[in-house]
Design a protein around this motif. Structure first.
Motif, PDB file in Angstrom:
ATOM      1  N   GLU A 174      -2.572  -6.296  -9.298  1.00 14.61           N
ATOM      2  CA  GLU A 174      -2.590  -7.751  -9.093  1.00 14.61           C
ATOM      3  C   GLU A 174      -3.507  -8.125  -7.931  1.00 14.61           C
ATOM      4  O   GLU A 174      -4.274  -9.091  -8.009  1.00 14.61           O
ATOM      5  N   ARG A 175      -3.441  -7.340  -6.851  1.00 16.51           N
ATOM      6  CA  ARG A 175      -4.320  -7.610  -5.697  1.00 16.51           C
ATOM      7  C   ARG A 175      -5.793  -7.491  -6.088  1.00 16.51           C
ATOM      8  O   ARG A 175      -6.633  -8.280  -5.635  1.00 16.51           O
ATOM      9  N   ASP A 176      -6.096  -6.489  -6.930  1.00 17.53           N
ATOM     10  CA  ASP A 176      -7.494  -6.269  -7.328  1.00 17.53           C
ATOM     11  C   ASP A 176      -8.074  -7.484  -8.042  1.00 17.53           C
ATOM     12  O   ASP A 176      -9.286  -7.714  -8.009  1.00 17.53           O
ATOM     13  N   LEU A 177      -7.205  -8.258  -8.715  1.00 18.05           N
ATOM     14  CA  LEU A 177      -7.638  -9.475  -9.407  1.00 18.05           C
ATOM     15  C   LEU A 177      -7.351 -10.731  -8.589  1.00 18.05           C
ATOM     16  O   LEU A 177      -7.520 -11.849  -9.081  1.00 18.05           O
ATOM     17  N   LYS A 212       0.102  -1.915 -15.530  1.00 12.91           N
ATOM     18  CA  LYS A 212      -0.757  -0.738 -15.706  1.00 12.91           C
ATOM     19  C   LYS A 212      -1.468  -0.767 -17.054  1.00 12.91           C
ATOM     20  O   LYS A 212      -2.631  -0.378 -17.171  1.00 12.91           O
ATOM     21  N   CYS A 213      -0.748  -1.243 -18.092  1.00 13.13           N
ATOM     22  CA  CYS A 213      -1.365  -1.366 -19.412  1.00 13.13           C
ATOM     23  C   CYS A 213      -2.493  -2.384 -19.378  1.00 13.13           C
ATOM     24  O   CYS A 213      -3.589  -2.134 -19.890  1.00 13.13           O
ATOM     25  N   ALA A 214      -2.247  -3.542 -18.773  1.00 13.25           N
ATOM     26  CA  ALA A 214      -3.281  -4.578 -18.693  1.00 13.25           C
ATOM     27  C   ALA A 214      -4.512  -4.068 -17.952  1.00 13.25           C
ATOM     28  O   ALA A 214      -5.653  -4.322 -18.368  1.00 13.25           O
ATOM     29  N   ALA A 215      -4.290  -3.325 -16.867  1.00 18.43           N
ATOM     30  CA  ALA A 215      -5.417  -2.787 -16.097  1.00 18.43           C
ATOM     31  C   ALA A 215      -6.207  -1.759 -16.916  1.00 18.43           C
ATOM     32  O   ALA A 215      -7.451  -1.753 -16.902  1.00 18.43           O
ATOM     33  N   SER A 216      -5.482  -0.904 -17.637  1.00 19.45           N
ATOM     34  CA  SER A 216      -6.137   0.107 -18.458  1.00 19.45           C
ATOM     35  C   SER A 216      -6.926  -0.528 -19.608  1.00 19.45           C
ATOM     36  O   SER A 216      -8.085  -0.178 -19.859  1.00 19.45           O
ATOM     37  N   LEU A 249      -4.497 -11.924  -7.674  1.00 23.05           N
ATOM     38  CA  LEU A 249      -3.416 -12.672  -8.323  1.00 23.05           C
ATOM     39  C   LEU A 249      -2.090 -12.537  -7.583  1.00 23.05           C
ATOM     40  O   LEU A 249      -1.047 -12.940  -8.095  1.00 23.05           O
ATOM     41  N   ASN A 250      -2.137 -11.976  -6.376  1.00 24.52           N
ATOM     42  CA  ASN A 250      -0.903 -11.727  -5.606  1.00 24.52           C
ATOM     43  C   ASN A 250      -0.523 -12.971  -4.798  1.00 24.52           C
ATOM     44  O   ASN A 250      -0.367 -12.930  -3.581  1.00 24.52           O
ATOM     45  N   PHE A 251      -0.336 -14.076  -5.510  1.00 23.85           N
ATOM     46  CA  PHE A 251      -0.148 -15.383  -4.868  1.00 23.85           C
ATOM     47  C   PHE A 251       1.116 -15.455  -4.021  1.00 23.85           C
ATOM     48  O   PHE A 251       1.200 -16.255  -3.096  1.00 23.85           O
ATOM     49  N   TRP A 252       2.133 -14.654  -4.359  1.00 23.22           N
ATOM     50  CA  TRP A 252       3.444 -14.790  -3.712  1.00 23.22           C
ATOM     51  C   TRP A 252       3.748 -13.631  -2.757  1.00 23.22           C
ATOM     52  O   TRP A 252       4.857 -13.507  -2.283  1.00 23.22           O
ATOM     53  N   GLU A 253       2.750 -12.818  -2.464  1.00 25.21           N
ATOM     54  CA  GLU A 253       3.017 -11.597  -1.696  1.00 25.21           C
ATOM     55  C   GLU A 253       3.572 -11.878  -0.308  1.00 25.21           C
ATOM     56  O   GLU A 253       4.438 -11.157   0.190  1.00 25.21           O
ATOM     57  N   SER A 254       3.113 -12.944   0.324  1.00 23.45           N
ATOM     58  CA  SER A 254       3.593 -13.234   1.685  1.00 23.45           C
ATOM     59  C   SER A 254       4.994 -13.840   1.678  1.00 23.45           C
ATOM     60  O   SER A 254       5.691 -13.808   2.689  1.00 23.45           O
ATOM     61  N   GLN A 255       5.435 -14.385   0.531  1.00 26.34           N
ATOM     62  CA  GLN A 255       6.743 -15.048   0.461  1.00 26.34           C
ATOM     63  C   GLN A 255       7.848 -14.115  -0.034  1.00 26.34           C
ATOM     64  O   GLN A 255       8.998 -14.257   0.350  1.00 26.34           O
TER      65      GLN A 255
END
Length: 417
Positions: A57-60, A320-324, A62-68
C-alpha cells in the motif's frame, strides 16, 4: 492505452485498479455498491495487515490511514487448559505469550478504506460503474476490454472458476465466524505499553481473536470468534439483532476466556453495523473463467484462493495478489492477455499463496503434539514467540520449523541444547 475491467471493489480489486491507473492503464472498476454505501454499510472483515502487505500500500501511496490506525507491535497466543472451563473458578491458561513483530501491523476497517480508495480512483479519472454483475453482464462488458479481472469473492461470478480439488482438502466450512467491533475495551494486563493482536485458543471449542482497529467511529477493538461447527460457539446463525450478537460474544468469553472477558465488561458496539457472522469452506479454484461467448477472465485473490480467516491472511493475501498481478500485467506490455499468460500470472502468485493455504489448513486441524510443544516453548523462549508472530507476515517461514515434528524439535533443541 490498454483497457482493463476489474469487477469487485475490495482490497485486491481497488489496490490493483489504483496501481494500474498509476501506470497509465485505462481502468474501469465495477462495484455493486457506491463509496457511500460501503462506508455506511456492515463491517466486512477483520483485516489485520502485516508489514509486507502494508508496504504494498505504501508503494502505491495508498496508506492514507497509517498515522491514525493503532500500531500493532505484537501478536500473543493463549491456550486454555483442557477442560478447565468446566471447573469452578473458570478457565486457566496453559500457554500464554506475546511475540514482537519486526514491522508493525495495522487494521483499518474496510468500510473506511474501500470507500476512500474508490473515491480516490474516481478523482484520478477512473471510471466507476455501480452494477451488481452477473455472468451474462460480464459477457457483454468483457468484449470491450483487453483484460477482465474478477475480484468479487462472493456471488454468481465465482461459479465460473472450478474448484481445484487437489489444493482444497476441505469441502465444508471448518469454522463458524462471528465478528463484533467494540469501543471501551480495557488494556491488556500483560505488556499494556504496546498494542497486540491476541489469539486465544480453546481446544475443541474454537478461537477468539482480539485486535485493535481504526473504524468509522475512531479507534476500536475487534472481537472475533471462530467456533467449531456444531460446538458451543456455533450460535450466531440467524442472530439479526446486533446487541444480541454482542451479548452472545461476551457470554462465550465469560465462559471460556475470563481473562479477555474481564477487560470487556464495559464494551459497546461501535455502530449498528458493527457485527458480522457467517461461514465458508476454504477453497482454491482454477484461475481462469470462461464466459458463454468464449472470452476468458482471470480470478483475483479470494476468488481463486479463499482461506479460512483463522490465520488472518485474507487482506494480506489480497494485497500480495494485487501486487503480483500488477507486476505481471505491466511486464506483459503489448502482448495479449491470453490463457497462457493468465495461468502464468496465477502461478506466480501461488508461489506466495501456497504457503498461506498450507499453514491455514494446518491450523484448522487439532494441533499435533509437536505444535503444542512449540507453543509451549514460545512461552519460555522469546525468540520462538517472535518468530511465530512474524510468520503471520511471511508464512513461508513455517516450512522451516512448524509442519514437521523433526524440524520443530530440532528448532526448539537449538535453544535448549
Amino acid at each position: 492505452m490498454r483497457k482493463i475491467l476489474i469487477v469487485g471493489a475490495g482490497q485486491s480489486g481497488l489496490q490493483l485498479a489504483l496501481g494500474l491507473q498509476s501506470q497509465g492503464f485505462e481502468v474501469t472498476l465495477m462495484s455493486n455498491r457506491t463509496a457511500d454505501e460501503i462506508r455506511s454499510g456492515r463491517v466486512m472483515s477483520t483485516q489485520c495487515m502485516f508489514h509486507t502487505a502494508l508496504q504494498h500500500e505504501r508503494d502505491l501511496a495508498l496508506n492514507f490511514w497509517e498515522s491514525q490506525a493503532p500500531r500493532i507491535e505484537g501478536l500473543g497466543v493463549s491456550v486454555a487448559a483442557p477442560g478447565s472451563h468446566a471447573a469452578p473458578g473458570g478457565t486457566q491458561r496453559a500457554i500464554d505469550w506475546v511475540g514482537k513483530l519486526d514491522g508493525h501491523a495495522q487494521s483499518v476497517d474496510q468500510r473506511l478504506k474501500m470507500a476512500g480508495w474508490m473515491e480516490t480512483f474516481a478523482q484520478r479519472g477512473g471510471q466507476v460503474v455501480i452494477h451488481g454483475a452477473a455472468v451474462s453482464d460480464l459477457d457483454f462488458f468483457a468484449q470491450r476490454y483487453d483484460l477482465t479481472l474478477v475480484s468479487a469473492g462472493k456471488g454468481e461470478l465465482v461459479s465460473m472458476f472450478g474448484r481445484d480439488a487437489a489444493r482444497s482438502p476441505y469441502d465444508a466450512p471448518q469454522r463458524a465466524l462471528a465478528v463484533a467491533y467494540v469501543h471501551g475495551m480495557g488494556p491488556r494486563p500483560e505488556h499494556p505499553e504496546f498494542d497486540a493482536v491476541r489469539c486465544n485458543v480453546v481446544p475443541g471449542v474454537g478461537e477468539l481473536f482480539v485486535m485493535p482497529t481504526l473504524t468509522v467511529t475512531g479507534r476500536a477493538d475487534i472481537l472475533f470468534w471462530e467456533g467449531l461447527p456444531g460446538g458451543p460457539v456455533d450460535v450466531f446463525q440467524g442472530v439479526r439483532d446486533p446487541q444480541e450478537h454482542l451479548a452472545l460474544t461476551l457470554d462465550l468469553m465469560k465462559t471460556f476466556l475470563p481473562w479477555e472477558y474481564e477487560r470487556s465488561a464495559d464494551v459497546e458496539l461501535t455502530d449498528a453495523n458493527g457485527t458480522l457472522a457467517g461461514r465458508y469452506a476454504p477453497t482454491v479454484r482454477k484461475p481462469i473463467g470462461r464466459l458463454p461467448s468464449g472470452g476468458l477472465v482471470l480470478g483475483v485473490a479470494d476468488v481463486v484462493v479463499a482461506n479460512d480467516p483463522i490465520t488472518g491472511q485474507g487482506a494480506n493475501s489480497a494485497a500480495k495478489c494485487a501486487a503480483s498481478y500488477l507486476t505481471s500485467i505491466v511486464e506483459q506490455g503489448e502482448r495479449p492477455f491470453d490463457a497462457e499468460w493468465m495461468q502464468a500470472t496465477f502461478d506466480r502468485y501461488w508461489q506466495t499463496a501456497q504457503h498461506v493455504t498450507k499453514w491455514t489448513n494446518a491450523m484448522l486441524a487439532p494441533p499435533p503434539e509437536h505444535v503444542l510443544n512449540l507453543f509451549g516453548a514460545a512461552g519460555q523462549l522469546q525468540p520462538i514467540a517472535d518468530r511465530f508472530a512474524n510468520g503471520f507476515d511471511d508464512p513461508s517461514d513455517f516450512e522451516h520449523f512448524f509442519f514437521e515434528p523433526e524440524k520443530a524439535d530440532a528448532y526448539v533443541a537449538s535453544f535448549t541444547g
